[in-house]
Each structure stands twice: as C-alpha cells, then as structure tokens.
Motif scaffolding. Sequence first.
Motif, PDB file in Angstrom:
ATOM      1  N   ALA A  17      -5.346   0.705   4.349  1.00 37.00           N
ATOM      2  CA  ALA A  17      -5.817   2.184   4.359  1.00 37.00           C
ATOM      3  C   ALA A  17      -4.981   2.954   4.754  1.00 37.00           C
ATOM      4  CB  ALA A  17      -7.175   2.229   5.354  1.00 37.00           C
ATOM      5  N   GLY A  18      -4.828   4.139   4.185  1.00 39.31           N
ATOM      6  CA  GLY A  18      -3.769   5.104   4.570  1.00 39.31           C
ATOM      7  C   GLY A  18      -4.239   5.953   5.576  1.00 39.31           C
ATOM      8  N   GLY A  63     -12.511   6.798   0.268  1.00 36.76           N
ATOM      9  CA  GLY A  63     -13.627   6.223   0.998  1.00 36.76           C
ATOM     10  C   GLY A  63     -13.112   5.925   2.465  1.00 36.76           C
ATOM     11  N   HIS A  64     -14.021   5.539   3.479  1.00 39.15           N
ATOM     12  CA  HIS A  64     -13.689   5.299   4.652  1.00 39.15           C
ATOM     13  C   HIS A  64     -13.187   3.870   5.057  1.00 39.15           C
ATOM     14  CE1 HIS A  64     -16.008   8.805   5.188  1.00 39.15           C
ATOM     15  NE2 HIS A  64     -17.041   8.224   5.326  1.00 39.15           N
ATOM     16  N   GLY A  65     -11.800   4.110   5.084  1.00 45.52           N
ATOM     17  CA  GLY A  65     -11.107   2.694   4.916  1.00 45.52           C
ATOM     18  C   GLY A  65     -10.714   1.859   6.468  1.00 45.52           C
ATOM     19  N   PHE A  66     -11.096   2.658   7.323  1.00 46.80           N
ATOM     20  CA  PHE A  66     -10.942   2.276   8.758  1.00 46.80           C
ATOM     21  C   PHE A  66     -11.847   1.112   8.976  1.00 46.80           C
ATOM     22  CE2 PHE A  66      -8.408   6.349   9.812  1.00 46.80           C
ATOM     23  CZ  PHE A  66      -7.511   6.105   8.905  1.00 46.80           C
ATOM     24  N   GLU A  88       0.479  -0.194  -0.691  1.00 50.24           N
ATOM     25  CA  GLU A  88       0.713   0.936  -1.627  1.00 50.24           C
ATOM     26  C   GLU A  88      -0.488   1.464  -2.249  1.00 50.24           C
ATOM     27  OE1 GLU A  88       5.440  -0.322  -2.676  1.00 50.24           O
ATOM     28  OE2 GLU A  88       3.614  -1.212  -4.027  1.00 50.24           O
ATOM     29  N   ALA A  89      -1.100   0.739  -2.601  1.00 51.59           N
ATOM     30  CA  ALA A  89      -2.566   1.191  -3.325  1.00 51.59           C
ATOM     31  C   ALA A  89      -3.419   1.931  -2.246  1.00 51.59           C
ATOM     32  CB  ALA A  89      -3.066  -0.075  -3.944  1.00 51.59           C
ATOM     33  N   GLY A  90      -3.412   1.288  -0.931  1.00 54.01           N
ATOM     34  CA  GLY A  90      -4.353   1.960   0.093  1.00 54.01           C
ATOM     35  C   GLY A  90      -3.652   3.438   0.385  1.00 54.01           C
ATOM     36  N   VAL A 292      -0.033   2.956   7.085  1.00 57.59           N
ATOM     37  CA  VAL A 292      -1.071   2.438   6.607  1.00 57.59           C
ATOM     38  C   VAL A 292      -1.651   1.341   7.636  1.00 57.59           C
ATOM     39  CG1 VAL A 292      -0.473   2.352   4.235  1.00 57.59           C
ATOM     40  CG2 VAL A 292       0.105   0.420   5.580  1.00 57.59           C
ATOM     41  N   VAL A 293      -3.104   1.020   7.796  1.00 54.25           N
ATOM     42  CA  VAL A 293      -3.485  -0.169   8.479  1.00 54.25           C
ATOM     43  C   VAL A 293      -4.058  -0.988   7.794  1.00 54.25           C
ATOM     44  CG1 VAL A 293      -3.734   1.366  10.633  1.00 54.25           C
ATOM     45  CG2 VAL A 293      -5.663   1.305   8.911  1.00 54.25           C
TER      46      VAL A 293
END
Length: 295
Positions: A17-18, A63-66, A88-90, A292-293
């Motif tokens: 996730a970015g 979307g909520h990626g964390f 990269e995609a995130g 990113v994480v």
Amino acid sequence: MSPRPGPGLLAVRVLAAGLNRADLIAYGSAPTSAPGRELAGEITAVGDGVEGFAVGDRIMARGHGFAATAVVEARLAIAAPEGLSDEEAGALPVALTTMHDAIVTHGHLAPGGRVLIHAASSGVGVTGVQLAAAFGASTIFATSRSSTKLDVIGRHVGPIDSELVTIDTSVEAFEEVATDVDLIVDNVGASVLEGNIVAAAVQGRIVQVGRLGGREATIDLDELARKRIELIGVTFRTRSDDEVAEIFTRVRDDLGDRLTLFRPRIAGRFALADLEVAFAELAADRHVGKIVVVP
Ligand SMILES: NC(=O)c1ccc[n+]([C@@H]2O[C@H](COP(=O)([O-])OP(=O)(O)OC[C@H]3O[C@@H](n4cnc5c(N)ncnc54)[C@H](OP(=O)(O)O)[C@@H]3O)[C@@H](O)[C@H]2O)c1
C-alpha cells in the motif's frame, strides 16, 4: 475462505500500500490512524455483478490498504500488469488517477505542449513527468528544492522523447526558466502561484493539485485575464464514487496496455507494523517517488 463481499466489491489480500501526503495533512500528528488510500492486492473473493476480475487476480485499486485484507470497489480497480512489482502496483493508483485527471482530462495536454510540474519529486510529481512524456509534451519543466532529487527523477524516468528541464527552486526562480508554459501541474500552491501566472503561455492552463506551499496567495488578475489563463482546482474530496469511477474508466481506456510506462519509483519500503516510521520518512521530504508498506 473470505466472506463473500457485497455486490460490485472485491475482497483482497493486501500485498502493498502506498503512502500519501494527504494522510499526513488530514490526520495531522496521527497519520497512522489513516486507513490508507491505495493498494495492490490479490483477489480472494468476488461480489455479485463484478465482471472482468477473478479470484487470484492481482489488482491495484483505491482503497484502505493499511491492513492485511481489504474490500475495494471493482470499478476503482485495475488489473496490475505483470511488469510491475507488488510495491510498484500498490504505489500507483492515486498518482496515476490524479495525474491523468490533471494532465489529460483537465489539462488537455496536446502533443508538443510545454508542461511545468511542481514538486516533481513527489509521489504524484514523478508520475506526472512520465504522463506528460507519454502524451507528447515537447518540454517538461520539473521543479524541486533539491538538485540531488532532480538527478534521481531524471535517472528514474530514463530516456524520453520530451526535453526534460530540471529547475532547483532553492537557487533558481522557476518562472525565469519555464516560459510560455501550456500546462502547469501545481502540486505546491500559494508560494508558486504568482510565478505560475508569469510562466503560463497565453491560453495556458494551471491545474491546482496541492497546497504544500500554502493555500492563500494574491495574483495579478489583469495578467490572468490578459493571458486568458484557466486556473482549475482539483481534489478527490468532493468527488462522488461515480466520478472517481469515471476517472478509472478513462485511465483504463487510455493507458490500459501501457501501464508499465508509469513505473513508480519506490523510495522506501516498510513493514505495515512500522507505519509510523514510514510516515516519518514521508514527512522528512527526503524521498523521490513513493513510500510503501507491506503487511
Ligand atoms: N488534488 C488531488 O486530487 C490530489 C491527489 C493526490 C495528491 N494531492 C496533493 O499533491 C501533493 C503531493 O502529494 P504526494 O503524496 O505526492 O506528496 P509527497 O510524495 O509527500 O511529496 C511532497 C514533496 O513536495 C515538496 N514540498 C513539500 N513541501 C513543500 C513546500 N512547502 N514548498 C514546495 N515544495 C514542497 C517536497 O519536494 P522537494 O523537496 O523535492 O521540493 C516533497 O518531497 C500534496 O499536496 C497532496 O495533497 C492532491
């Protein structure tokens, strides 16, 4: 087995996730309470009515990626191309949709146009440079307050058909270098507005994306009128899901088969458990591109 998501939704296992500046701005001293705005994920379940996606597909989405898992709207997702890593995609959805909207939809960049990208080292800025090149800009002026960062941008973007002119604003007035500019992508705001009016060509466009350099400024309205400049504000905050979905449709239609051209630069990769450290790194402004994480 994941529970079945609702109609139009996708359940995913988050892969990366970015981080976005907007989270630092919106969540102040506690950005770690932000849920995240973008992710890459592997689909674990598909809701009714979703077409074009299947369990096991790798997607990138708003979307909520964390989190370890997420549920995203299928219309706010794009198949992640094989050529991009999970990180990269995130890191791509926010920058790609923001910059496509600014440069193509609102900026109407035509081949041969001269483009100025402020804060070109930012997550959105690097993608902006790549998009301006892909849409045929003759010259791209890229600003940063650091010449080292500008060198990194040039190396990351690699050979492009556009002339890339980098401007270190800690030592140069950008409006003395960037002249007759058809499209200004302003990720900085108040501190550059006056110069933007000087730099703009007659019938130039300024798309106001970010206010890192402040939100209030004075401008010479006579110059604005004389040059017939269009000053356009953009944000996701007042957009409905339908409007955001339209941006995704435009991005898919326009860029679907060339997404790897917009490979983001991953400046830092942290474990999700170290989100606080990742945000501290973002706030330190040392990065070029995206942090990113990963869960
Ligand atoms: N309107 C929208 O829809 C939308 C969507 C996404 C992002 N944004 C906005 O776009 C901006 C960039 O976001 P991001 O997540 O890509 O940022 P980011 O990766 O955190 O990059 C920020 C960069 O901006 C530069 N900067 C910071 N403070 C500055 C200042 N006072 N004056 C000039 N430059 C400054 C720094 O680069 P240098 O050190 O190289 O100068 C910094 O590294 C933010 O304002 C964000 O809110 C808007």
